[in-house]
Design an enzyme around this catalytic site. Structure first.
Site, PDB file in Angstrom:
ATOM      1  N   ASP A  71       0.902  -1.151   0.000  1.00  0.00           N
ATOM      2  CA  ASP A  71       0.000   0.000   0.000  1.00  0.00           C
ATOM      3  C   ASP A  71       0.936   1.195   0.000  1.00  0.00           C
ATOM      4  O   ASP A  71       1.551   1.492   1.024  1.00  0.00           O
ATOM      5  CB  ASP A  71      -0.893  -0.004   1.246  1.00  0.00           C
ATOM      6  CG  ASP A  71      -1.942   1.083   1.133  1.00  0.00           C
ATOM      7  OD1 ASP A  71      -1.575   2.213   0.740  1.00  0.00           O
ATOM      8  OD2 ASP A  71      -3.112   0.822   1.391  1.00  0.00           O
ATOM      9  N   HIS A  72       1.096   1.829  -1.146  1.00  0.00           N
ATOM     10  CA  HIS A  72       2.203   2.780  -1.233  1.00  0.00           C
ATOM     11  C   HIS A  72       2.015   3.964  -0.285  1.00  0.00           C
ATOM     12  O   HIS A  72       2.968   4.679   0.001  1.00  0.00           O
ATOM     13  CB  HIS A  72       2.461   3.219  -2.683  1.00  0.00           C
ATOM     14  CG  HIS A  72       1.493   4.232  -3.212  1.00  0.00           C
ATOM     15  ND1 HIS A  72       0.243   3.904  -3.649  1.00  0.00           N
ATOM     16  CD2 HIS A  72       1.597   5.562  -3.356  1.00  0.00           C
ATOM     17  CE1 HIS A  72      -0.377   5.002  -4.069  1.00  0.00           C
ATOM     18  NE2 HIS A  72       0.420   6.026  -3.896  1.00  0.00           N
ATOM     19  N   LYS A  80       4.944   6.416   2.375  1.00  0.00           N
ATOM     20  CA  LYS A  80       5.179   7.869   2.376  1.00  0.00           C
ATOM     21  C   LYS A  80       5.776   8.280   3.719  1.00  0.00           C
ATOM     22  O   LYS A  80       5.269   7.917   4.777  1.00  0.00           O
ATOM     23  CB  LYS A  80       3.866   8.627   2.123  1.00  0.00           C
ATOM     24  CG  LYS A  80       3.331   8.418   0.713  1.00  0.00           C
ATOM     25  CD  LYS A  80       2.069   9.227   0.485  1.00  0.00           C
ATOM     26  CE  LYS A  80       1.339   8.817  -0.774  1.00  0.00           C
ATOM     27  NZ  LYS A  80       1.881   9.366  -2.012  1.00  0.00           N
ATOM     28  N   HIS A  89      -5.667   2.931   0.887  1.00  0.00           N
ATOM     29  CA  HIS A  89      -4.801   4.018   1.348  1.00  0.00           C
ATOM     30  C   HIS A  89      -5.388   4.790   2.526  1.00  0.00           C
ATOM     31  O   HIS A  89      -4.733   5.041   3.514  1.00  0.00           O
ATOM     32  CB  HIS A  89      -4.541   5.016   0.221  1.00  0.00           C
ATOM     33  CG  HIS A  89      -4.060   4.397  -1.058  1.00  0.00           C
ATOM     34  ND1 HIS A  89      -3.191   3.341  -1.085  1.00  0.00           N
ATOM     35  CD2 HIS A  89      -4.317   4.697  -2.356  1.00  0.00           C
ATOM     36  CE1 HIS A  89      -2.925   3.018  -2.348  1.00  0.00           C
ATOM     37  NE2 HIS A  89      -3.602   3.826  -3.139  1.00  0.00           N
ATOM     38  N   LYS A 100     -11.329  12.803  -7.661  1.00  0.00           N
ATOM     39  CA  LYS A 100     -10.545  13.212  -8.832  1.00  0.00           C
ATOM     40  C   LYS A 100     -11.147  14.509  -9.363  1.00  0.00           C
ATOM     41  O   LYS A 100     -12.317  14.796  -9.150  1.00  0.00           O
ATOM     42  CB  LYS A 100     -10.627  12.137  -9.911  1.00  0.00           C
ATOM     43  CG  LYS A 100     -10.146  10.768  -9.417  1.00  0.00           C
ATOM     44  CD  LYS A 100      -8.966  10.272 -10.212  1.00  0.00           C
ATOM     45  CE  LYS A 100      -8.484   8.924  -9.749  1.00  0.00           C
ATOM     46  NZ  LYS A 100      -7.056   8.901  -9.439  1.00  0.00           N
TER      47      LYS A 100
HETATM   48  C1  BG6 Z   1      -3.354   4.880  -6.635  1.00  0.00           C
HETATM   49  C2  BG6 Z   1      -4.668   5.012  -7.324  1.00  0.00           C
HETATM   50  O1  BG6 Z   1      -3.320   3.740  -5.829  1.00  0.00           O
HETATM   51  O2  BG6 Z   1      -3.126   6.017  -5.828  1.00  0.00           O
HETATM   52  C3  BG6 Z   1      -4.711   6.263  -8.156  1.00  0.00           C
HETATM   53  O3  BG6 Z   1      -4.924   3.894  -8.140  1.00  0.00           O
HETATM   54  C4  BG6 Z   1      -4.363   7.457  -7.314  1.00  0.00           C
HETATM   55  O4  BG6 Z   1      -5.976   6.450  -8.769  1.00  0.00           O
HETATM   56  C5  BG6 Z   1      -3.071   7.214  -6.557  1.00  0.00           C
HETATM   57  O5  BG6 Z   1      -4.203   8.562  -8.183  1.00  0.00           O
HETATM   58  C6  BG6 Z   1      -2.784   8.326  -5.582  1.00  0.00           C
HETATM   59  O6  BG6 Z   1      -1.500   8.170  -5.099  1.00  0.00           O
HETATM   60  P1  BG6 Z   1      -0.635   9.420  -4.702  1.00  0.00           P
HETATM   61  O7  BG6 Z   1       0.617   8.832  -4.139  1.00  0.00           O
HETATM   62  O8  BG6 Z   1      -0.430  10.236  -5.944  1.00  0.00           O
HETATM   63  O9  BG6 Z   1      -1.443  10.156  -3.681  1.00  0.00           O
END
Ligand code: BG6
Length: 491
Positions: free
Chosen positions: A177-178, A182, A240, A340
């Site tokens: 979960d990126h 952060k 997220h 979005k």
């Molecule tokens: C991704 C989603 O996991 O996270 C995208 O699929 C989204 O739709 C993105 O834009 C947002 O990530 P960040 O790091 O730009 O906030």
């Protein structure tokens, strides 16, 4: 901890994520001298490519501030193998190639497999790896990194967990979960648990409500086909933003270790008060961007985007209110808002503290303004802002809100690692703290599933249009009782 020597195998090596995120993150680690000396990357994908062509394709998104010697050293660590990933017959080839690269480069037989493929392959690849015994090792390690999305609903997430666990043990599985990668998300733990001043008031006695906003100015770009089957709930909230909630709301872990921290996150998810299907309309609002003019330019609506059904009811915006039924958070509303084509790109957590019990200063007209807020800016302009009341100099007692403001930018010469840098490095160190655990992922799905079901089953729940470039449908204001959303660009 040092990153351990190994070969990183990237499935889906010709995809966007590999060249945009993974390879640049690896080069950055190389630059910081954090990669092990004995290390190689094996890109795997269907297209036939030589190592040389693969290397040259990977240079498109490399950071600019790196010397050509370092880039060359790094590119020489990259290899490529074409196989049909769904086909078990191809795996002996993969296995042989891996052992050859290991031998030639004197790398111990440790392998990390990164699934950066379409999710339809998440089950078959582990199975095929197991068919050639690449899933377990008596000495050395085998790890499996699984990209998002992890399932499309509760059932599919459970099934995916079950399938992965047939071939890999939980401690070998790293679910990405990126957001957890952060720096500012991790800093939430430090802010809370290394400062004597915050934790004592981090509870229902002092906090009025918690607000989490993750706004994006971009639309769905070229991902309409994927997004139309996903929507904001699956794309941002289930993963997220609930992980962020976990960090904000958890109890102090006994120790900073993967399971201690992930146990606390799980407990938060277990305490989420379910939103029942027939209550959804009262707690959750969804929206979809419609055509508008931004600065004189016509901007397409969501239903006009490529790959999107012209009658789509997929949400590109959602806001919700919920509660965490435990001792710390009893009665404190949490609000999440994401979308979005909003006016700006910003992710922040705002802790709204309670107002003073008595308004001593008669001219304190706008009391909302003077309730303290702690704004944790996850991105961009990472930092922390505390808002508090000060006396306006001069006669009388006029109160004005002022800011105590820290920006990471102010720390000169500090490199703020990108999420993938941190996560890749952690996986090389065998540290799964910042990866989601299977049980927590299922709990998060469990919470959002009734909402998705209600939207699917009840066509009377509206999906509100909002002009692209605005903060979503106006009705979201009604969700927040006794307060207002913070509009970050207005500060
Ligand atoms: C991704 C989603 O996991 O996270 C995208 O699929 C989204 O739709 C993105 O834009 C947002 O990530 P960040 O790091 O730009 O906030």
């Amino acid at each position: 901890k040092q990153a351990e020597s190994h070969i990183l195998v990237i499935f889906g090596a010709s995809g966007d994520l590999t060249k945009r995120k993974l390879i640049p993150a690896l080069l950055e680690l190389e630059k910081q001298n954090l990669l092990p000396d004995q290390f190689a990357v094996l890109g795997v994908s269907r297209t036939e490519l030589s190592d040389e062509v693969f290397r040259s394709r990977m240079t498109e998104f490399l950071p600019k501030d790196v010397s050509s010697e370092l880039i060359e050293k790094f590119l020489n660590r990259l290899y490529y193998q074409a196989i049909s990933t769904a086909d078990a017959y191809d795996y002996p080839v993969l296995r042989d190639r891996l052992f050859t690269i290991a031998k030639e480069n004197n790398i111990p037989e440790n392998f990390i497999f990164y699934l950066s493929t379409p999710p339809s392959l998440y089950e078959i690849i582990p199975k095929n790896l197991a068919s050639v015994e690449l899933n377990q090792a008596d000495d050395g390690f085998r790890r499996l990194i699984v990209e998002k999305p992890f399932g499309t609903d509760l059932e599919s997430a459970k099934e995916l967990n079950r399938n992965l666990l047939d071939y890999f043990k939980e401690e070998q599985i790293y679910r990405i979960d990126h957001y957890l990668g952060k720096e500012t998300v991790q800093n939430l733990l430090v802010t809370r648990f290394s400062n004597g001043i915050f934790e004592p008031i981090w509870n229902h006695n002092f906090i009025h409500h918690v607000e989490i906003t993750s706004a994006e100015s971009l639309g769905v770009e070229n991902r309409g086909g994927y997004y139309d089957h996903s929507g904001a709930m699956r794309d941002m909230v289930q993963n997220h933003l609930l992980q962020l909630v976990g960090m904000v709301a958890m109890e102090p872990p006994v120790i900073i270790e993967a399971d201690a921290i992930r146990n606390e996150v799980l407990k938060v998810f277990q305490s989420l008060r379910p939103i029942l299907e027939d209550e959804v309309a009262n707690y959750v609002i969804r929206g979809q961007y419609i055509e508008s003019h931004i600065k004189g330019n016509l901007v397409k609506g969501y239903r006009q985007e490529d790959g999107v059904n012209p009658e789509s009811r997929t949400e590109t915006f959602m806001a919700m209110k919920f509660f965490i039924d435990n001792w710390r958070w009893a009665g404190v509303p949490f609000y999440i808002r994401t979308g979005k084509k909003l006016p700006t790109r910003v992710t922040e957590v705002v802790i709204h503290f309670k107002k003073t019990p008595h308004h001593l200063f008669g001219n304190q007209i706008n009391t909302e303004q003077t309730a303290n807020q702690l704004v944790i800016r996850i991105q961009p302009d990472e930092g922390i802002l505390l808002k508090f009341g000060m006396k306006v100099p001069g006669a009388g007692f006029r109160v004005q809100t002022v800011n105590m403001d820290f920006h990471y930018d102010d720390l000169a010469n500090v490199h703020l690692p990108a999420a993938y840098e941190r996560l890749l490095l952690d996986s090389m160190q065998g540290d799964a703290t910042l990866y989601s655990r299977g049980d927590a992922v299922e709990k998060a799905w469990d919470f959002v599933q009734p909402i998705i079901n209600a939207w699917n089953n009840n066509p009377d729940i509206p999906i509100y249009g909002y002009p692209a470039g605005t903060w979503g449908p106006d009705v979201v204001d009604q969700l927040v009782e006794d307060g207002k959303w913070r509009y970050p660009c207005k500060n």
